[in-house]
Enzyme design. Structure first.
Site, PDB file in Angstrom:
ATOM      1  N   HIS A 118      36.069  33.562  31.177  1.00 32.26           N
ATOM      2  CA  HIS A 118      34.819  33.291  30.449  1.00 32.26           C
ATOM      3  C   HIS A 118      34.687  31.786  30.320  1.00 32.26           C
ATOM      4  CE1 HIS A 118      31.782  33.385  27.301  1.00 32.26           C
ATOM      5  NE2 HIS A 118      31.601  34.650  27.605  1.00 32.26           N
TER       6      HIS A 118
ATOM      7  N   ASP B 156      33.159  42.528  28.979  1.00 28.22           N
ATOM      8  CA  ASP B 156      32.756  43.499  29.992  1.00 28.22           C
ATOM      9  C   ASP B 156      33.905  44.351  30.496  1.00 28.22           C
ATOM     10  OD1 ASP B 156      30.028  42.775  30.129  1.00 28.22           O
ATOM     11  OD2 ASP B 156      30.610  40.952  31.181  1.00 28.22           O
TER      12      ASP B 156
HETATM   13  C1  COA Z   1      32.947  34.221  33.671  1.00 25.44           C
HETATM   14  C2  COA Z   1      33.159  33.185  34.766  1.00 25.44           C
HETATM   15  C3  COA Z   1      31.853  33.090  35.605  1.00 25.44           C
HETATM   16  C4  COA Z   1      33.463  31.845  34.093  1.00 25.44           C
HETATM   17  O1  COA Z   1      33.432  30.890  35.073  1.00 25.44           O
HETATM   18  P1  COA Z   1      33.882  29.368  34.846  1.00 25.44           P
HETATM   19  O2  COA Z   1      34.053  29.051  33.421  1.00 25.44           O
HETATM   20  O3  COA Z   1      32.926  28.568  35.619  1.00 25.44           O
HETATM   21  O4  COA Z   1      35.325  29.332  35.442  1.00 25.44           O
HETATM   22  P2  COA Z   1      35.659  28.920  36.911  1.00 25.44           P
HETATM   23  O5  COA Z   1      34.923  29.846  37.828  1.00 25.44           O
HETATM   24  O6  COA Z   1      35.446  27.470  37.063  1.00 25.44           O
HETATM   25  O7  COA Z   1      37.218  29.232  36.974  1.00 25.44           O
HETATM   26  C5  COA Z   1      38.251  28.347  36.579  1.00 25.44           C
HETATM   27  C6  COA Z   1      39.512  28.770  37.309  1.00 25.44           C
HETATM   28  O8  COA Z   1      39.875  30.084  36.882  1.00 25.44           O
HETATM   29  C7  COA Z   1      39.825  31.014  37.962  1.00 25.44           C
HETATM   30  N1  COA Z   1      39.169  32.225  37.490  1.00 25.44           N
HETATM   31  C8  COA Z   1      38.173  32.306  36.563  1.00 25.44           C
HETATM   32  N2  COA Z   1      37.817  33.574  36.369  1.00 25.44           N
HETATM   33  C9  COA Z   1      38.612  34.299  37.180  1.00 25.44           C
HETATM   34  C10 COA Z   1      38.705  35.673  37.414  1.00 25.44           C
HETATM   35  N3  COA Z   1      37.896  36.539  36.795  1.00 25.44           N
HETATM   36  N4  COA Z   1      39.605  36.098  38.316  1.00 25.44           N
HETATM   37  C11 COA Z   1      40.393  35.235  38.950  1.00 25.44           C
HETATM   38  N5  COA Z   1      40.371  33.914  38.764  1.00 25.44           N
HETATM   39  C12 COA Z   1      39.474  33.457  37.885  1.00 25.44           C
HETATM   40  C13 COA Z   1      38.961  30.323  39.023  1.00 25.44           C
HETATM   41  O9  COA Z   1      39.259  30.803  40.309  1.00 25.44           O
HETATM   42  C14 COA Z   1      39.327  28.888  38.821  1.00 25.44           C
HETATM   43  O10 COA Z   1      40.583  28.690  39.392  1.00 25.44           O
HETATM   44  P3  COA Z   1      40.947  27.270  40.125  1.00 25.44           P
HETATM   45  O11 COA Z   1      40.898  26.262  39.017  1.00 25.44           O
HETATM   46  O12 COA Z   1      42.312  27.501  40.702  1.00 25.44           O
HETATM   47  O13 COA Z   1      39.872  27.066  41.143  1.00 25.44           O
HETATM   48  C15 COA Z   1      34.347  33.579  35.659  1.00 25.44           C
HETATM   49  O14 COA Z   1      35.509  33.690  34.871  1.00 25.44           O
HETATM   50  C16 COA Z   1      34.094  34.868  36.418  1.00 25.44           C
HETATM   51  O15 COA Z   1      33.439  34.843  37.477  1.00 25.44           O
HETATM   52  N6  COA Z   1      34.605  36.024  35.904  1.00 25.44           N
HETATM   53  C17 COA Z   1      34.400  37.311  36.519  1.00 25.44           C
HETATM   54  C18 COA Z   1      32.985  37.837  36.239  1.00 25.44           C
HETATM   55  C19 COA Z   1      32.822  38.285  34.800  1.00 25.44           C
HETATM   56  O16 COA Z   1      33.639  39.023  34.273  1.00 25.44           O
HETATM   57  N7  COA Z   1      31.711  37.846  34.182  1.00 25.44           N
HETATM   58  C20 COA Z   1      31.376  38.255  32.820  1.00 25.44           C
HETATM   59  C21 COA Z   1      31.529  37.134  31.862  1.00 25.44           C
HETATM   60  S1  COA Z   1      31.285  37.700  30.213  1.00 25.44           S
END
Ligand code: COA
Length: 381
Positions: A264, A318
């Protein structure tokens, strides 16, 4: 002109408003609506009371809650032309598209003078909170060729929604579970759909237009759609084989694929809403029978703590909601509309706050195009 250094993609960490609706400290998993911890509200309150709290800023006194609740119950039925309208929509369409179409059309059925009129604002807020469940349930019936079920004024908000879906009155634990799920989804600070609601509201558009804009924003897979993805993902792990989960997760992480329901932007610990939903799910499974996919989910949570805990990636809201809704017999594509049924109260709270001290949103941009170009006649290009 804005400097490049000021630009933040996605407006990350850029305050978009001053707000007293929702407090969130993701480093310690603290979430409060109007200063009340989510753990307390989900334990002691109802969705109706929380909606009042969000909309009007204070916990209601008994008479205030009774009157608000009575207004909601009276406003539940939707106009027949809106039902007729749903009957001509393609049954293959996503329920979020049906919801946004009906909500946008409501502007035409309930025109008001102006959002500056507090009476009009309150009537719209009550109508929207009351009608979201009716529209979603009616669409579920209509797309399956059934007639919508009339709302029952003797049931609470969550129980009535479940009743309108199936025609059966839910037993108290299931009704309360849906009530709490709605409390947990009612508000979450400055996310994309809430921002969208505030932007549309800042033009003094009517609250139905505001709600339609927010529903459209919520419908995207990067926002409300993640709960559907969790279930699809968990189904790819063989049932009753928790020992396969670790290898499955390692493989997915090695391929740099995100694991739905984890991570998140704000939370660096387990989302407090996931903790509450997980506990609720356990009570439902104890009473109504276990579901193998839950064992896979808890094993995945355990393995992910070892694999990604150091990065602050834990279950978000979620992760458990879809498993719970599926156990209640709710189709997967209704998960996001259920999110909207709850979140309409938060969107409206932000709209009312925005209107109290409104200035139309008009951000700047970083110009990346060319300027002063020579117009070349079409046959010389
Ligand atoms: C929610 C979300 C979009 C947040 O994104 P964010 O804050 O921009 O975080 P980032 O995408 O920059 O991720 C940071 C790091 O954590 C990792 N990471 C984040 N969420 C992850 C996940 N669900 N699974 C695996 N790795 C994850 C990324 O790959 C990244 O790793 P790196 O630094 O080695 O590249 C992201 O965690 C995600 O896509 N989660 C899955 C979808 C989801 O459940 N969404 C509902 C949110 S309520």
């Amino acid at each position: 002109m804005t400097e490049h250094s000021a630009y933040q993609p996605g407006l990350a960490n850029v305050p978009a408003a001053e707000s007293s609706v929702c407090y969130l400290d993701g480093s310690i998993g603290k979430l409060q609506y109007r200063g009340y911890p989510i753990e307390v509200l989900s334990d002691k309150s109802t969705f109706e009371e929380v909606a009042y709290l969000l909309l009007f800023g204070q916990l209601p006194q008994r008479a205030q809650l009774e009157s608000f609740d009575a207004e909601l119950r009276r406003a539940r039925p939707i106009k027949f032309p809106l039902i007729d309208m749903m009957k001509v929509l393609p049954e293959t369409g996503h329920p979020m598209a049906a919801l946004s179409s009906v909500v946008a059309a409501m502007s035409m059925f309930y025109p008001g003078d102006h959002v500056a009129d507090p009476k009009f604002r309150r009537e719209c807020a009550v109508r929207l909170v009351a009608n979201f469940p009716t529209v979603v349930a009616a669409w579920q019936r209509i797309r399956n060729g059934d007639e919508p079920i009339r709302a029952r004024a003797d049931l609470g908000h969550a129980a009535n929604f479940l009743y309108m879906l199936s025609g059966e009155e839910p037993e108290p634990l299931v009704a309360r579970t849906m009530d709490v799920a709605m409390i947990l989804h009612a508000e979450h600070q400055m996310n994309a759909s809430t921002f969208s609601a505030r932007v549309t509201g800042s033009s003094l558009a009517d609250p139905f237009a505001v709600a339609a804009a927010a529903v459209g924003t919520l419908s995207g897979p990067l926002h409300g759609g993640a709960n559907e993805e969790v279930l699809k993902m968990l189904r790819t792990i063989p049932d009753k084989q928790p020992h396969l989960v670790r290898a499955w997760a390692e493989d997915r992480l090695a391929r740099k694929e995100k694991i739905s329901g984890f991570g998140h932007r704000e939370y660096k610990v387990k989302d407090p809403r996931a903790t509450i939903l997980q506990k609720l799910s356990q009570s439902v499974f104890e009473k109504h029978g276990a579901t193998p996919i839950y064992d896979i989910a808890t094993e995945l949570e355990r393995q992910m703590a070892e694999l990604t805990g150091n990065k602050g990636i834990y279950p978000n809201v979620d992760f458990y909601s879809g498993i719970l809704y599926e156990k209640m017999g709710i189709p997967t594509d209704l998960f996001t509309p259920i999110f909207a049924i709850a979140r309409i109260s938060g969107w409206l709270a932000h709209l009312l706050e925005q209107l109290q001290n409104n200035r139309i949103f008009r951000p700047s941009q970083v110009w990346t195009g060319k300027a002063d170009r020579e117009f070349v006649a079409i046959d010389r290009r």
